[in-house]
Scaffold this motif. Structure first.
Motif, short mmCIF file in Angstrom:
data_model
loop_
_atom_site.label_atom_id
_atom_site.label_comp_id
_atom_site.label_asym_id
_atom_site.label_seq_id
_atom_site.Cartn_x
_atom_site.Cartn_y
_atom_site.Cartn_z
N GLN A 189 -16.32 72.64 51.70
CA GLN A 189 -17.41 72.17 52.57
C GLN A 189 -16.92 71.13 53.58
OE1 GLN A 189 -20.22 70.93 49.44
NE2 GLN A 189 -21.59 72.49 50.30
N TYR A 190 -15.71 70.62 53.39
CA TYR A 190 -15.16 69.58 54.26
C TYR A 190 -13.81 70.03 54.80
CZ TYR A 190 -18.66 66.62 52.03
OH TYR A 190 -19.84 66.10 51.56
N TYR A 191 -13.52 69.65 56.01
CA TYR A 191 -12.22 69.93 56.60
C TYR A 191 -11.14 69.13 55.90
CZ TYR A 191 -8.68 70.70 60.18
OH TYR A 191 -7.54 71.06 60.84
N ASP A 192 -9.96 69.68 55.78
CA ASP A 192 -8.80 68.99 55.19
C ASP A 192 -7.97 68.40 56.33
OD1 ASP A 192 -6.52 68.15 53.89
OD2 ASP A 192 -5.98 70.13 53.12
N TYR A 193 -7.95 67.10 56.45
CA TYR A 193 -7.26 66.40 57.53
C TYR A 193 -5.80 66.08 57.19
CZ TYR A 193 -11.92 65.89 59.47
OH TYR A 193 -13.16 66.14 59.97
N GLU A 194 -5.30 66.63 56.11
CA GLU A 194 -3.95 66.30 55.63
C GLU A 194 -2.88 66.45 56.71
OE1 GLU A 194 -1.49 64.72 52.92
OE2 GLU A 194 -3.59 65.15 52.52
N GLU A 195 -2.94 67.52 57.48
CA GLU A 195 -1.88 67.80 58.46
C GLU A 195 -2.07 67.06 59.78
OE1 GLU A 195 0.84 69.53 57.63
OE2 GLU A 195 -0.05 69.71 55.63
N ILE A 196 -3.18 66.36 59.93
CA ILE A 196 -3.43 65.66 61.20
C ILE A 196 -3.76 64.18 60.96
CG2 ILE A 196 -4.03 67.68 62.56
CD1 ILE A 196 -6.98 66.99 62.12
N GLY A 197 -2.98 63.55 60.11
CA GLY A 197 -3.14 62.12 59.90
C GLY A 197 -3.44 61.71 58.48
N GLY A 198 -3.86 62.64 57.63
CA GLY A 198 -4.13 62.30 56.24
C GLY A 198 -5.57 62.55 55.87
N ASP A 199 -5.79 62.78 54.58
CA ASP A 199 -7.10 63.14 54.08
C ASP A 199 -7.69 62.10 53.14
OD1 ASP A 199 -9.04 65.38 54.18
OD2 ASP A 199 -8.70 65.49 52.01
N CYS A 200 -7.04 60.95 53.00
CA CYS A 200 -7.46 60.00 51.97
C CYS A 200 -8.86 59.44 52.19
CB CYS A 200 -6.45 58.86 51.81
SG CYS A 200 -6.32 57.75 53.22
N THR A 201 -9.19 59.04 53.41
CA THR A 201 -10.50 58.42 53.63
C THR A 201 -11.59 59.48 53.71
OG1 THR A 201 -9.40 56.55 54.68
CG2 THR A 201 -11.76 56.72 55.01
N ASN A 202 -11.26 60.69 54.16
CA ASN A 202 -12.20 61.80 54.08
C ASN A 202 -12.58 62.04 52.62
OD1 ASN A 202 -13.63 64.25 54.78
ND2 ASN A 202 -11.79 65.40 54.28
N TYR A 203 -11.60 62.07 51.74
CA TYR A 203 -11.84 62.24 50.31
C TYR A 203 -12.62 61.06 49.74
CZ TYR A 203 -10.47 62.32 45.31
OH TYR A 203 -10.45 62.30 43.94
N ALA A 204 -12.26 59.85 50.11
CA ALA A 204 -13.00 58.67 49.65
C ALA A 204 -14.46 58.76 50.09
CB ALA A 204 -12.34 57.39 50.18
N SER A 205 -14.68 59.16 51.34
CA SER A 205 -16.06 59.29 51.83
C SER A 205 -16.83 60.35 51.06
CB SER A 205 -16.05 59.61 53.33
OG SER A 205 -15.70 58.48 54.09
N GLN A 206 -16.17 61.46 50.75
CA GLN A 206 -16.83 62.50 49.96
C GLN A 206 -17.24 61.96 48.59
OE1 GLN A 206 -14.49 66.18 49.80
NE2 GLN A 206 -13.63 65.63 51.79
N CYS A 207 -16.35 61.22 47.95
CA CYS A 207 -16.66 60.62 46.65
C CYS A 207 -17.84 59.65 46.78
CB CYS A 207 -15.44 59.87 46.10
SG CYS A 207 -14.02 60.90 45.70
N LEU A 208 -17.79 58.81 47.79
CA LEU A 208 -18.85 57.83 48.01
C LEU A 208 -20.18 58.52 48.28
CD1 LEU A 208 -19.67 54.87 48.24
CD2 LEU A 208 -18.83 54.91 50.61
N TYR A 209 -20.15 59.57 49.08
CA TYR A 209 -21.37 60.31 49.37
C TYR A 209 -21.92 60.97 48.10
CZ TYR A 209 -24.69 63.53 51.46
OH TYR A 209 -25.83 64.22 51.76
N ALA A 210 -21.04 61.46 47.23
CA ALA A 210 -21.48 62.04 45.96
C ALA A 210 -22.23 61.02 45.11
CB ALA A 210 -20.28 62.60 45.19
N GLY A 211 -21.91 59.75 45.29
CA GLY A 211 -22.57 58.70 44.52
C GLY A 211 -23.74 58.03 45.21
N THR A 212 -23.93 58.30 46.51
CA THR A 212 -25.03 57.65 47.24
C THR A 212 -26.02 58.64 47.83
OG1 THR A 212 -23.87 57.55 49.36
CG2 THR A 212 -23.63 55.64 47.86
N GLY A 213 -25.53 59.75 48.37
CA GLY A 213 -26.40 60.75 48.97
C GLY A 213 -27.03 60.35 50.29
N VAL A 214 -26.52 59.29 50.90
CA VAL A 214 -27.10 58.81 52.16
C VAL A 214 -26.00 58.69 53.21
CG1 VAL A 214 -28.40 56.98 53.32
CG2 VAL A 214 -28.85 57.48 50.91
#
Length: 177
Positions: free
Chosen positions: A26-51
């Motif tokens: 459901q989310y783009y993988d930014y690994e090859e264009i700078g890294g995916d760490c904060t995209n992944y962190a945001s996904q985790c955070l969204y899973a816990g907040t929903g906002v």
């Protein structure tokens, strides 16, 4: 100031474990264009907040690979959004110290002394909270249950999630603007 919605730390951590070594389609993988760490962190955070916050420049949202807020994928922008002074929809945090951290909170590393460049999530904390028994999950340097003590960094900061401000009236936190 609206009351904070609770942060579902268990949901954020469950998401972190599920996708630590994979990519949610459901989310783009930014690994090859700078890294995916904060995209992944945001996904985790969204899973816990929903906002999400759909403010064009200063928000925190993901619609697709090309329609997202800088704070969704950028390390510094992520931190700046979370510790903002003015209440607005979405998660809110404060910078803290290691003893104040809980599962579902985030760390950011500065590896080379120039800028912070990596955002893992805390998935387990032993007692006492020491670098040896704080375990992290992350993308870019894909990991799950990785001890904080195994990272070599010049600076670290801790982001303790307090909860989330509710979505704007009439707007679901996951709806597109």
């Amino acid at each position: 100031m609206p009351p904070l919605l609770p942060y579902n730390r268990a949901a954020a951590v469950a998401y972190a474990h599920k996708w630590a070594y994979g990519r949610n389609p459901q989310y783009y993988d930014y690994e090859e264009i700078g890294g995916d760490c904060t995209n992944y962190a945001s996904q985790c955070l969204y899973a816990g907040t929903g906002v999400m916050n759909f403010s064009p420049t200063y928000g925190w949202y993901y619609i697709n690979a090309n329609k997202k807020a800088p704070a969704w994928t950028g390390v510094e922008y992520f931190r700046n959004f979370l510790v903002r002074a003015e209440p607005s929809p979405g998660p809110i945090a404060l910078e803290a110290d290691l003893p104040q951290m809980e599962i579902g909170d985030f760390l950011q590393f500065n590896f080379k002394g120039e800028r912070f460049s990596h955002t893992p999530i805390i998935v387990q904390i032993g007692s006492p909270a020491t670098p040896e028994n704080v375990l992290l999950a992350a993308h870019s340097y894909d990991a799950d249950y990785r001890p904080l003590s195994t990272y070599k960094y010049q600076q670290i900061r801790y982001l303790h999630i307090l909860g989330a401000y509710p979505p704007e009236p009439g707007r679901n936190g996951s709806a597109q603007p």
